[in-house]
Design an enzyme around this catalytic site. Structure first.
Site, PDB file in Angstrom:
ATOM      1  N   ARG A 136       0.835  -1.215   0.000  1.00 34.15           N
ATOM      2  CA  ARG A 136       0.000   0.000   0.000  1.00 34.15           C
ATOM      3  C   ARG A 136       0.868   1.263   0.000  1.00 34.15           C
ATOM      4  O   ARG A 136       0.507   2.278  -0.602  1.00 34.15           O
ATOM      5  CB  ARG A 136      -0.914  -0.024   1.242  1.00 34.15           C
ATOM      6  CG  ARG A 136      -1.926   1.101   1.251  1.00 34.15           C
ATOM      7  CD  ARG A 136      -2.953   0.913   2.338  1.00 34.15           C
ATOM      8  NE  ARG A 136      -3.940   1.960   2.352  1.00 34.15           N
ATOM      9  CZ  ARG A 136      -4.236   2.703   3.414  1.00 34.15           C
ATOM     10  NH1 ARG A 136      -3.617   2.507   4.561  1.00 34.15           N
ATOM     11  NH2 ARG A 136      -5.162   3.645   3.340  1.00 34.15           N
ATOM     12  N   ASN A 178      -3.378   8.595   4.724  1.00 37.76           N
ATOM     13  CA  ASN A 178      -2.022   8.083   4.956  1.00 37.76           C
ATOM     14  C   ASN A 178      -1.726   7.783   6.424  1.00 37.76           C
ATOM     15  O   ASN A 178      -0.672   7.202   6.731  1.00 37.76           O
ATOM     16  CB  ASN A 178      -0.989   9.084   4.419  1.00 37.76           C
ATOM     17  CG  ASN A 178      -0.887   9.026   2.902  1.00 37.76           C
ATOM     18  OD1 ASN A 178      -1.293   8.026   2.302  1.00 37.76           O
ATOM     19  ND2 ASN A 178      -0.373  10.081   2.293  1.00 37.76           N
ATOM     20  N   HIS A 183       0.402   4.558  -2.445  1.00 32.12           N
ATOM     21  CA  HIS A 183       0.204   5.935  -1.963  1.00 32.12           C
ATOM     22  C   HIS A 183       1.390   6.831  -2.309  1.00 32.12           C
ATOM     23  O   HIS A 183       1.237   8.037  -2.445  1.00 32.12           O
ATOM     24  CB  HIS A 183      -0.073   5.924  -0.459  1.00 32.12           C
ATOM     25  CG  HIS A 183      -1.462   5.468  -0.133  1.00 32.12           C
ATOM     26  ND1 HIS A 183      -2.248   6.057   0.834  1.00 32.12           N
ATOM     27  CD2 HIS A 183      -2.235   4.493  -0.671  1.00 32.12           C
ATOM     28  CE1 HIS A 183      -3.429   5.444   0.878  1.00 32.12           C
ATOM     29  NE2 HIS A 183      -3.434   4.482  -0.022  1.00 32.12           N
ATOM     30  N   HIS A 198      -6.159  -5.866  -2.687  1.00 32.25           N
ATOM     31  CA  HIS A 198      -6.889  -6.095  -1.429  1.00 32.25           C
ATOM     32  C   HIS A 198      -7.086  -7.589  -1.165  1.00 32.25           C
ATOM     33  O   HIS A 198      -7.961  -7.973  -0.405  1.00 32.25           O
ATOM     34  CB  HIS A 198      -8.226  -5.345  -1.462  1.00 32.25           C
ATOM     35  CG  HIS A 198      -8.052  -3.853  -1.428  1.00 32.25           C
ATOM     36  ND1 HIS A 198      -9.066  -2.958  -1.650  1.00 32.25           N
ATOM     37  CD2 HIS A 198      -6.944  -3.093  -1.193  1.00 32.25           C
ATOM     38  CE1 HIS A 198      -8.596  -1.711  -1.562  1.00 32.25           C
ATOM     39  NE2 HIS A 198      -7.312  -1.767  -1.287  1.00 32.25           N
TER      40      HIS A 198
HETATM   41  C1  HEM Z   1      -9.091   1.284  -6.047  1.00 36.34           C
HETATM   42  C2  HEM Z   1      -8.990   2.209  -5.115  1.00 36.34           C
HETATM   43  C3  HEM Z   1      -8.530   1.907  -3.730  1.00 36.34           C
HETATM   44  C4  HEM Z   1      -9.144   2.306  -2.582  1.00 36.34           C
HETATM   45  C5  HEM Z   1     -10.413   3.133  -2.470  1.00 36.34           C
HETATM   46  C6  HEM Z   1      -8.368   1.784  -1.490  1.00 36.34           C
HETATM   47  C7  HEM Z   1      -8.652   1.979  -0.159  1.00 36.34           C
HETATM   48  C8  HEM Z   1      -8.068   1.285   0.880  1.00 36.34           C
HETATM   49  C9  HEM Z   1      -8.457   1.380   2.262  1.00 36.34           C
HETATM   50  C10 HEM Z   1      -9.544   2.288   2.804  1.00 36.34           C
HETATM   51  C11 HEM Z   1      -7.707   0.490   2.954  1.00 36.34           C
HETATM   52  C12 HEM Z   1      -7.765   0.221   4.464  1.00 36.34           C
HETATM   53  C13 HEM Z   1      -6.720   1.033   5.192  1.00 36.34           C
HETATM   54  C14 HEM Z   1      -6.830   0.901   6.687  1.00 36.34           C
HETATM   55  O1  HEM Z   1      -7.932   1.096   7.222  1.00 36.34           O
HETATM   56  O2  HEM Z   1      -5.798   0.600   7.356  1.00 36.34           O
HETATM   57  C15 HEM Z   1      -6.814  -0.138   2.031  1.00 36.34           C
HETATM   58  C16 HEM Z   1      -5.893  -1.107   2.362  1.00 36.34           C
HETATM   59  C17 HEM Z   1      -4.978  -1.621   1.486  1.00 36.34           C
HETATM   60  N1  HEM Z   1      -4.818  -1.244   0.173  1.00 36.34           N
HETATM   61 FE1  HEM Z   1      -6.076  -0.121  -0.923  1.00 36.34          FE
HETATM   62  N2  HEM Z   1      -7.307   1.083  -1.985  1.00 36.34           N
HETATM   63  C18 HEM Z   1      -7.358   1.136  -3.354  1.00 36.34           C
HETATM   64  C19 HEM Z   1      -6.439   0.602  -4.239  1.00 36.34           C
HETATM   65  C20 HEM Z   1      -5.299  -0.037  -3.847  1.00 36.34           C
HETATM   66  C21 HEM Z   1      -4.192  -0.354  -4.720  1.00 36.34           C
HETATM   67  C22 HEM Z   1      -4.119   0.038  -6.197  1.00 36.34           C
HETATM   68  C23 HEM Z   1      -3.268  -1.007  -3.974  1.00 36.34           C
HETATM   69  C24 HEM Z   1      -1.918  -1.537  -4.365  1.00 36.34           C
HETATM   70  C25 HEM Z   1      -1.597  -1.871  -5.587  1.00 36.34           C
HETATM   71  C26 HEM Z   1      -3.810  -1.127  -2.636  1.00 36.34           C
HETATM   72  C27 HEM Z   1      -3.229  -1.816  -1.615  1.00 36.34           C
HETATM   73  C28 HEM Z   1      -3.776  -1.946  -0.348  1.00 36.34           C
HETATM   74  C29 HEM Z   1      -3.274  -2.866   0.657  1.00 36.34           C
HETATM   75  C30 HEM Z   1      -2.177  -3.896   0.454  1.00 36.34           C
HETATM   76  C31 HEM Z   1      -4.023  -2.641   1.809  1.00 36.34           C
HETATM   77  C32 HEM Z   1      -3.820  -3.297   3.177  1.00 36.34           C
HETATM   78  C33 HEM Z   1      -2.869  -2.395   3.978  1.00 36.34           C
HETATM   79  C34 HEM Z   1      -2.486  -2.888   5.361  1.00 36.34           C
HETATM   80  O3  HEM Z   1      -2.720  -4.061   5.684  1.00 36.34           O
HETATM   81  O4  HEM Z   1      -1.917  -2.078   6.104  1.00 36.34           O
HETATM   82  N3  HEM Z   1      -5.012  -0.502  -2.596  1.00 36.34           N
HETATM   83  N4  HEM Z   1      -7.046   0.363   0.768  1.00 36.34           N
END
Ligand code: HEM
Length: 346
Positions: free
Chosen positions: A75, A108, A79, A210
């Site tokens: 992630r 972030n 970002h 995800h």
């Molecule tokens: C399509 C639009 C996207 C939205 C709206 C979005 C939104 C989010 C949100 C709200 C979370 C939860 C964060 C938290 O509460 O700690 C999350 C987690 C995550 N996102 Fe996305 N995301 C998107 C696309 C992506 C992309 C393109 C990637 C990487 C290529 C990505 C990788 C991740 C990962 C790996 C997590 C887990 C992070 C953790 O375990 O700390 N996301 N995302």
């Protein structure tokens, strides 16, 4: 038939040459966006150490202690690249001259893995001081994270290019405006990804990230307790058994630190379960759910859910595309000594 006199012919020839060299430079750019290449530091004689191995070792050691770290690092790359390009701008700490860097923007605040990037940077500074950019470390660490978590390319070459430069600009206001929201519709996600040069299919493919990691309960409380127009407060498009399970994990007023897994089936494996879950009405975030409910994006999501290898290959390609977004040049980039501070800033 028309004839040109000597002067006109020379002008036409000069124009053709300009056009030809513009075409040539576009070709070079298409092959190596921003000048990055696999093994950039070694092949340019800048550092003969095993840079990629050092980063891999750092990520591997961290993941052994905390298996949730790879998701955080993946992630972090997203970002970083989304705001000001892949330039390590997300790593910068607040300073007297910049009190609101990207890091402090609301989306972030839940980023993780900054300490792992620092550890890799410290190890790299020991072997090749002032040589390897923090932006490259973020990209390598994300790549290691997905390969360690099971991303396979079905035999295609899979290496992360290096040669990025670190940026000097980092704005929390910009990050808050540009980063995507978990409340977005499929049309909004498509538009936001298109603005950054990604197709709708790439957006759907990258959302499969995800498949690992977690989300804070605050992201999904509205879907579980006060969904607009729902008699029992639960989003009717959520599978009722899954909704009940989520309510068990996320009470109506959860501790701010409580999290749930994005893919409860295989939370540590990069596979297409994100899509099979979504097709079964088990997509966690509202934005994830949107791409399974929207008729324009549903078909592509279904294909990904049917074929793990196909999705993995598309994901590797799209991640490489993302990791070379809007790279800095010598004019506006540098090799930071400390990933948290722009060179020369106290
Ligand atoms: C399509 C639009 C996207 C939205 C709206 C979005 C939104 C989010 C949100 C709200 C979370 C939860 C964060 C938290 O509460 O700690 C999350 C987690 C995550 N996102 Fe996305 N995301 C998107 C696309 C992506 C992309 C393109 C990637 C990487 C290529 C990505 C990788 C991740 C990962 C790996 C997590 C887990 C992070 C953790 O375990 O700390 N996301 N995302």
């Amino acid at each position: 038939m028309f004839c040109l006199n000597g002067g006109a012919a020379a002008t036409v020839m000069a124009l053709l040459l300009v056009l030809f060299s513009a075409f040539q430079s576009t070709q070079v750019y298409a092959q190596q966006p921003g000048g990055v290449s696999v093994g950039y530091y070694q092949s340019n004689g800048l550092c003969n150490a095993d840079i990629e191995g050092i980063v891999l070792n750092t990520v591997q050691t961290a993941a052994q202690t905390d298996p949730t770290i790879p998701a955080g690092l993946l992630r972090l790359l997203f970002h970083d690249c989304w705001v000001q390009g892949c330039d390590g701008s997300v790593l910068l700490d607040p300073t007297a001259s910049n009190q609101n860097p990207e890091k402090l923007a609301t989306p972030n605040l839940t980023l993780r893995g900054f300490d792992i990037i620092d550890q890799a940077k410290t190890a790299l500074e020991e072997v090749c001081p002032k040589t390897v950019s923090c932006a490259d470390i973020v990209a390598l660490a994300a790549w290691d994270s997905v390969t360690l978590s099971g991303l396979s390319s079905g035999g295609l070459p899979m290496d992360m290019p290096t040669g990025r430069l670190d940026g000097r600009v980092s704005s929390g206001t910009e990050a808050a405006a540009v980063l995507v929201s978990s409340q977005s519709t499929a049309a909004e996600l498509t538009q936001q990804f298109e603005q950054q040069g990604f197709s709708q299919d790439e957006m759907i493919t990258l959302s499969g990230a995800h498949t690992i990691g977690r989300a804070h309960c605050s992201e999904i409380i509205p879907r579980l307790y006060n969904f607009p127009g729902s008699a029992n407060g639960v989003d009717p498009s959520l599978d009722p058994t899954y909704a009940a399970q989520l309510q068990g994990e996320c009470p109506e007023n959860p501790e701010p630190s409580t999290t749930v897994e994005l893919d409860p089936i295989t939370p540590f494996i990069v596979d297409n379960n994100y899509y099979t879950n979504g097709m079964d009405n088990r997509a966690l975030l509202l934005s994830d759910n949107a791409i399974f409910q929207d008729f324009q994006t549903e078909f592509s999501s279904m294909l990904n859910s049917d074929d793990n290898l196909l999705w993995q290959q598309k994901f590797a390609d799209a991640l490489l595309h993302m990791s070379t977004l809007n790279l800095k040049s010598a004019k506006d980039g540098e090799i930071r000594v400390n990933c948290r501070v722009v060179n020369g800033v106290k």
